[in-house]
Design an enzyme around this catalytic site. Structure first.
Site, short mmCIF file in Angstrom:
data_model
loop_
_atom_site.label_atom_id
_atom_site.label_comp_id
_atom_site.label_asym_id
_atom_site.label_seq_id
_atom_site.Cartn_x
_atom_site.Cartn_y
_atom_site.Cartn_z
N THR A 17 15.69 -16.62 15.98
CA THR A 17 15.65 -18.01 16.46
C THR A 17 17.04 -18.60 16.64
O THR A 17 17.28 -19.34 17.60
CB THR A 17 14.85 -18.88 15.46
OG1 THR A 17 13.51 -18.40 15.41
CG2 THR A 17 14.84 -20.34 15.89
N ASP A 62 13.38 -9.98 18.21
CA ASP A 62 12.70 -10.82 17.24
C ASP A 62 12.62 -10.00 15.96
O ASP A 62 12.41 -8.78 16.00
CB ASP A 62 11.29 -11.16 17.73
CG ASP A 62 10.58 -12.12 16.79
OD1 ASP A 62 10.56 -13.32 17.08
OD2 ASP A 62 10.02 -11.65 15.77
N SER A 63 12.79 -10.63 14.80
CA SER A 63 12.88 -9.83 13.57
C SER A 63 11.58 -9.10 13.24
O SER A 63 11.60 -8.14 12.48
CB SER A 63 13.31 -10.70 12.39
OG SER A 63 12.27 -11.55 11.96
N SER A 64 10.46 -9.53 13.80
CA SER A 64 9.21 -8.82 13.57
C SER A 64 9.24 -7.43 14.21
O SER A 64 8.41 -6.57 13.88
CB SER A 64 8.01 -9.62 14.10
OG SER A 64 8.15 -9.86 15.49
N THR A 94 14.16 -14.84 10.84
CA THR A 94 13.78 -15.11 9.45
C THR A 94 12.59 -14.29 8.96
O THR A 94 12.46 -14.06 7.75
CB THR A 94 13.47 -16.61 9.26
OG1 THR A 94 12.40 -16.98 10.15
CG2 THR A 94 14.69 -17.46 9.53
N ASP A 95 11.72 -13.86 9.85
CA ASP A 95 10.45 -13.26 9.40
C ASP A 95 10.64 -12.02 8.53
O ASP A 95 9.92 -11.83 7.56
CB ASP A 95 9.57 -12.92 10.60
CG ASP A 95 8.95 -14.15 11.25
OD1 ASP A 95 9.02 -15.23 10.62
OD2 ASP A 95 8.40 -14.04 12.35
N THR A 274 3.35 -8.27 -8.70
CA THR A 274 2.48 -9.43 -8.85
C THR A 274 2.39 -10.21 -7.55
O THR A 274 3.36 -10.27 -6.78
CB THR A 274 2.97 -10.36 -9.98
OG1 THR A 274 2.14 -11.53 -10.01
CG2 THR A 274 4.42 -10.78 -9.77
N GLN A 275 1.22 -10.83 -7.32
CA GLN A 275 1.07 -11.70 -6.16
C GLN A 275 1.78 -13.04 -6.37
O GLN A 275 2.03 -13.77 -5.42
CB GLN A 275 -0.41 -11.98 -5.91
CG GLN A 275 -1.22 -10.78 -5.48
CD GLN A 275 -2.67 -11.14 -5.18
OE1 GLN A 275 -3.02 -12.31 -5.08
NE2 GLN A 275 -3.51 -10.12 -5.04
N CYS A 276 2.08 -13.35 -7.62
CA CYS A 276 2.68 -14.64 -7.93
C CYS A 276 4.12 -14.71 -7.43
O CYS A 276 4.84 -13.71 -7.43
CB CYS A 276 2.66 -14.89 -9.44
SG CYS A 276 1.00 -14.95 -10.14
#
EC number: 3.5.1.1
Length: 341
Positions: A17, A62-64, A94-95, A274-276
């Site tokens: 971006t 694009d970073s993707s 940023t992705d 962990t998902q946290c």
């Protein structure tokens, strides 16, 4: 005399971006746009600013779309130009910025200079943007401070790259470092947090990583483990499980237990994160994680998934045997995790 002693930074523009321009089809990368825009920013010519050279990749991505191939190219370019510059800046979307930063932190062994990834949520072409400040501050830090790490600079914070995560798609504070404090904070003054910064290495050594068959599974209530179990084969080297809480799983689920058993039989490494956003996976702390312990799973501790995946690529590329990889996944190599006391 001041001009002669100015530091020099290499800026590598990969896309994203920050350097996009308006087109009839929306924002899109445009070759030469960043170079022309930087020439219009008068502050970049100030005496306290480092001199810089700009390298623009082609095509801009694009970073993707950035993959292991681009990570290796970045690492090789930094190694090749290492002695010519005091620091490096990578302009990046940023992705997947946290993945690239994590990968570079492992590939660039024995680092002695700053490598800072930055980007923006609003492109330079807009009157109101975060791109200008992110770039100027990243340049000041890269040229004037000895921070021998791969970092991400975004919205007043310099973070260790392999500790950072993208946490917002629409706020200017797009990144956070949930389990490790900032390396530097840029308020009225730029303040280094020296105790958080790693010691310099002995001189750069670049190790190129390769792609390896790794799967990431995020648990959720109602997940159909039968579908996942079918993809487990001897070709899959590792499974990263994003578990509940501190590493909990549906331990009474027969299909999941079958999956774990099959992975163990195939010699597949099971890594548990962990998902946290904050905290760590701690296997065996609850009964709900006992089956993972029985299956020989390894704890990802407080690593981000981005760091875990790229670290697995790095260790498999090194050619270590499975027992060594298991040991090193729980070992702090580049500040990516907090080891058990």
């Amino acid at each position: 005399m001041v001009e002669k002693n100015r530091k020099k930074v290499c800026i590598i523009h990969t896309g994203g971006t920050i350097g996009m321009a308006r087109t009839a089809k929306g924002y899109a990368p445009q070759a030469g746009f960043v170079k022309s825009t930087l020439s219009e920013i008068r502050e970049l010519n100030a005496a306290e600013m480092p001199k810089f050279d700009l390298i623009e990749y082609s095509p801009l991505l694009d970073s993707s779309s950035i993959s292991v191939k681009e990570w290796v190219k970045l690492a090789k370019d930094i190694e090749k130009k290492y002695n010519k510059y005091d620091g490096f800046i990578i302009l990046h979307g940023t992705d997947t910025m946290a993945y690239t930063a994590s990968a570079l932190s492992f590939m660039l062994e024995e680092l002695t200079k700053p490598v800072i990834l930055t980007g923006s949520q609003i492109p330079l072409c807009e009157i109101r943007n975060d791109a200008r400040d992110n770039l100027i501050t990243a340049l000041l830090i890269a040229g004037n401070y000895q921070i021998p790490e791969v970092c991400i600079y975004f919205e007043s914070r310099l973070m260790r790259g392999n500790r950072a995560k993208k946490v917002s798609t629409n706020q200017l504070i797009a990144f956070d470092s949930p389990n490790f404090p900032s390396l530097a904070d840029a308020g009225v003054k730029i303040v280094l947090n020296d105790k958080n910064i790693r010691d310099p290495g002995t001189g750069i050594q670049m190790f190129p990583i390769q792609e390896h068959p790794i799967a990431v599974i995020r648990l959720f209530p109602g997940i159909q483990f039968q579908l996942i179990e079918k993809m487990i084969s001897s070709k899959i080297k590792a499974i990263v499980i994003e578990a509940f809480g501190s590493g909990n799983i549906p331990g009474k689920n027969a299909a999941f237990l079958k999956l774990l058993k099959k992975a163990q039989e195939k010699g597949t490494l099971i890594l548990v994160c962990t998902q946290c956003l904050r905290g760590a996976a701690s296997l065996g702390e609850y009964e709900a994680s006992q089956e993972l312990v029985k299956a020989g799973a390894v704890s990802g501790l407080d690593m981000t998934v981005e760091a875990a995946v790229t670290k697995l690529f790095y260790l498999f590329s090194k050619g270590y045997n499975m027992e060594m990889i298991k040991k090193l996944m729980e070992t702090n190599l580049r500040g990516e995790l907090t080891e058990h006391s």
